[in-house]
Design a protein around this motif. Structure first.
Motif, PDB file in Angstrom:
ATOM      1  N   GLU A  76       9.326  14.416  -0.026  1.00 48.86           N
ATOM      2  CA  GLU A  76       8.045  14.010  -0.615  1.00 48.86           C
ATOM      3  C   GLU A  76       7.650  12.606  -0.146  1.00 48.86           C
ATOM      4  OE1 GLU A  76       8.382  16.529  -4.810  1.00 48.86           O
ATOM      5  OE2 GLU A  76       9.364  14.576  -4.607  1.00 48.86           O
ATOM      6  N   GLU A  77       8.639  11.717  -0.025  1.00 51.27           N
ATOM      7  CA  GLU A  77       8.365  10.374   0.485  1.00 51.27           C
ATOM      8  C   GLU A  77       7.855  10.441   1.920  1.00 51.27           C
ATOM      9  OE1 GLU A  77      11.534   7.594  -1.999  1.00 51.27           O
ATOM     10  OE2 GLU A  77      12.117   8.349  -0.037  1.00 51.27           O
ATOM     11  N   LEU A  78       8.474  11.305   2.709  1.00 49.53           N
ATOM     12  CA  LEU A  78       8.069  11.483   4.099  1.00 49.53           C
ATOM     13  C   LEU A  78       6.641  12.029   4.186  1.00 49.53           C
ATOM     14  CD1 LEU A  78       8.921  11.312   7.033  1.00 49.53           C
ATOM     15  CD2 LEU A  78       9.823  13.620   6.843  1.00 49.53           C
ATOM     16  N   THR A  79       6.290  12.930   3.281  1.00 46.80           N
ATOM     17  CA  THR A  79       4.940  13.483   3.243  1.00 46.80           C
ATOM     18  C   THR A  79       3.916  12.390   2.991  1.00 46.80           C
ATOM     19  OG1 THR A  79       5.781  15.595   2.426  1.00 46.80           O
ATOM     20  CG2 THR A  79       3.443  15.163   2.075  1.00 46.80           C
ATOM     21  N   MET A  87       0.830  -1.213   0.000  1.00 47.38           N
ATOM     22  CA  MET A  87       0.000   0.000   0.000  1.00 47.38           C
ATOM     23  C   MET A  87       0.862   1.259   0.000  1.00 47.38           C
ATOM     24  SD  MET A  87      -3.385  -0.513   2.335  1.00 47.38           S
ATOM     25  CE  MET A  87      -2.843  -1.720   3.518  1.00 47.38           C
ATOM     26  N   VAL A  88       1.898   1.253   0.808  1.00 44.61           N
ATOM     27  CA  VAL A  88       2.776   2.428   0.887  1.00 44.61           C
ATOM     28  C   VAL A  88       3.500   2.627  -0.443  1.00 44.61           C
ATOM     29  CG1 VAL A  88       4.824   3.386   1.995  1.00 44.61           C
ATOM     30  CG2 VAL A  88       3.056   2.314   3.382  1.00 44.61           C
ATOM     31  N   LYS A  89       3.992   1.539  -1.019  1.00 38.75           N
ATOM     32  CA  LYS A  89       4.675   1.636  -2.312  1.00 38.75           C
ATOM     33  C   LYS A  89       3.725   2.166  -3.392  1.00 38.75           C
ATOM     34  CE  LYS A  89       7.595  -1.321  -3.899  1.00 38.75           C
ATOM     35  NZ  LYS A  89       8.979  -1.090  -4.166  1.00 38.75           N
ATOM     36  N   ALA A  90       2.480   1.711  -3.363  1.00 35.30           N
ATOM     37  CA  ALA A  90       1.486   2.194  -4.329  1.00 35.30           C
ATOM     38  C   ALA A  90       1.223   3.686  -4.117  1.00 35.30           C
ATOM     39  CB  ALA A  90       0.193   1.409  -4.188  1.00 35.30           C
ATOM     40  N   SER A  91       1.120   4.108  -2.870  1.00 34.30           N
ATOM     41  CA  SER A  91       0.907   5.533  -2.571  1.00 34.30           C
ATOM     42  C   SER A  91       2.081   6.373  -3.058  1.00 34.30           C
ATOM     43  CB  SER A  91       0.719   5.751  -1.075  1.00 34.30           C
ATOM     44  OG  SER A  91      -0.463   5.159  -0.637  1.00 34.30           O
ATOM     45  N   LEU A  92       3.298   5.867  -2.849  1.00 31.68           N
ATOM     46  CA  LEU A  92       4.488   6.586  -3.309  1.00 31.68           C
ATOM     47  C   LEU A  92       4.490   6.688  -4.829  1.00 31.68           C
ATOM     48  CD1 LEU A  92       7.156   5.004  -0.945  1.00 31.68           C
ATOM     49  CD2 LEU A  92       6.421   7.391  -0.934  1.00 31.68           C
ATOM     50  N   GLN A  93       4.142   5.598  -5.481  1.00 30.84           N
ATOM     51  CA  GLN A  93       4.112   5.582  -6.943  1.00 30.84           C
ATOM     52  C   GLN A  93       3.030   6.525  -7.477  1.00 30.84           C
ATOM     53  OE1 GLN A  93       3.632   1.641  -8.496  1.00 30.84           O
ATOM     54  NE2 GLN A  93       4.794   2.114 -10.340  1.00 30.84           N
ATOM     55  N   ASN A  94       1.857   6.518  -6.837  1.00 30.44           N
ATOM     56  CA  ASN A  94       0.777   7.417  -7.247  1.00 30.44           C
ATOM     57  C   ASN A  94       1.176   8.876  -7.082  1.00 30.44           C
ATOM     58  OD1 ASN A  94      -0.929   5.308  -7.938  1.00 30.44           O
ATOM     59  ND2 ASN A  94      -1.956   5.284  -5.953  1.00 30.44           N
ATOM     60  N   GLU A  95       1.860   9.177  -6.000  1.00 27.12           N
ATOM     61  CA  GLU A  95       2.314  10.550  -5.757  1.00 27.12           C
ATOM     62  C   GLU A  95       3.321  10.975  -6.826  1.00 27.12           C
ATOM     63  OE1 GLU A  95       2.289  14.154  -3.485  1.00 27.12           O
ATOM     64  OE2 GLU A  95       0.954  12.425  -3.503  1.00 27.12           O
ATOM     65  N   ALA A  96       4.231  10.077  -7.184  1.00 27.00           N
ATOM     66  CA  ALA A  96       5.226  10.378  -8.219  1.00 27.00           C
ATOM     67  C   ALA A  96       4.532  10.645  -9.551  1.00 27.00           C
ATOM     68  CB  ALA A  96       6.216   9.225  -8.356  1.00 27.00           C
ATOM     69  N   LYS A 103       1.427  11.657  -9.930  1.00 25.06           N
ATOM     70  CA  LYS A 103       0.677  12.913  -9.764  1.00 25.06           C
ATOM     71  C   LYS A 103       1.586  14.128  -9.952  1.00 25.06           C
ATOM     72  CE  LYS A 103      -1.157  15.033  -5.908  1.00 25.06           C
ATOM     73  NZ  LYS A 103      -1.696  14.933  -4.565  1.00 25.06           N
ATOM     74  N   LEU A 104       2.812  14.016  -9.440  1.00 29.61           N
ATOM     75  CA  LEU A 104       3.764  15.131  -9.548  1.00 29.61           C
ATOM     76  C   LEU A 104       4.534  15.113 -10.873  1.00 29.61           C
ATOM     77  CD1 LEU A 104       5.193  15.101  -5.906  1.00 29.61           C
ATOM     78  CD2 LEU A 104       3.517  16.686  -6.861  1.00 29.61           C
ATOM     79  N   GLY A 105       4.339  14.058 -11.648  1.00 30.72           N
ATOM     80  CA  GLY A 105       5.015  13.953 -12.934  1.00 30.72           C
ATOM     81  C   GLY A 105       6.505  13.698 -12.811  1.00 30.72           C
TER      82      GLY A 105
END
Length: 148
Positions: A49-52, A28-37, A39-41
């Motif tokens: 950003e990872e900490l956020t 789940m955390v890895k998916a969230s990190l990937q989604n954030e990346a 989203k930010l392009g």
């Protein structure tokens, strides 16, 4: 070692040891990190950003934990407590109350705040200093206490 590398390594270990809970939390955390990346392009997130993202995941689970406790859902409460323990491993060391209070007082001095009207100014300067190392609610209470 970056957080992503550490998560990948721990995910492999969880697979080998058949630890389903840890494995699902890491996924789940890895998916969230990937989604954030995405989203930010970006291809890769910075440490901040990872900490956020990690803080957001932790906060979501804490909020859910309180709701489930109020609703009397012990099965979900226990599951979330285990997930929170797994997530805490990846968070930076939390500040003690004394350390946090010292940083709050120092920041209030830096921005020359004297009243509660200047709380936004203090919080704006303070939160980047304690990001991921202290709970925002706790920080807010301390700032209010010292500006009263």
């Amino acid at each position: 070692m970056s957080l992503t590398d550490r998560l990948t390594q721990d995910m492999k270990q969880a697979m080998k040891s058949k630890d389903k809970v840890t494995l699902s939390v890491i996924r789940m955390v890895k998916a969230s990190l990937q989604n954030e990346a995405i989203k930010l392009g970006k291809d890769e997130l910075s440490d901040e950003e990872e900490l956020t993202v990690l803080s957001r995941e932790l906060k979501q689970r804490n909020d859910s934990l309180h709701e489930f406790e109020e609703a009397g859902r012990e099965d979900l409460v226990n599951k979330l407590k285990v997930e929170l323990e797994v997530l805490q491993v990846y968070m930076p060391k939390q500040l003690s109350n004394e350390e946090l209070e010292e940083i709050v007082l120092q920041t209030i001095k830096e921005v020359n705040a004297t009243s509660k009207k200047e709380m936004g100014k203090v919080m704006g300067a303070l939160m980047p200093k304690v990001k991921g190392k202290a709970d925002g609610t706790q920080v807010n209470k301390l700032v209010q206490k010292h500006l009263a």
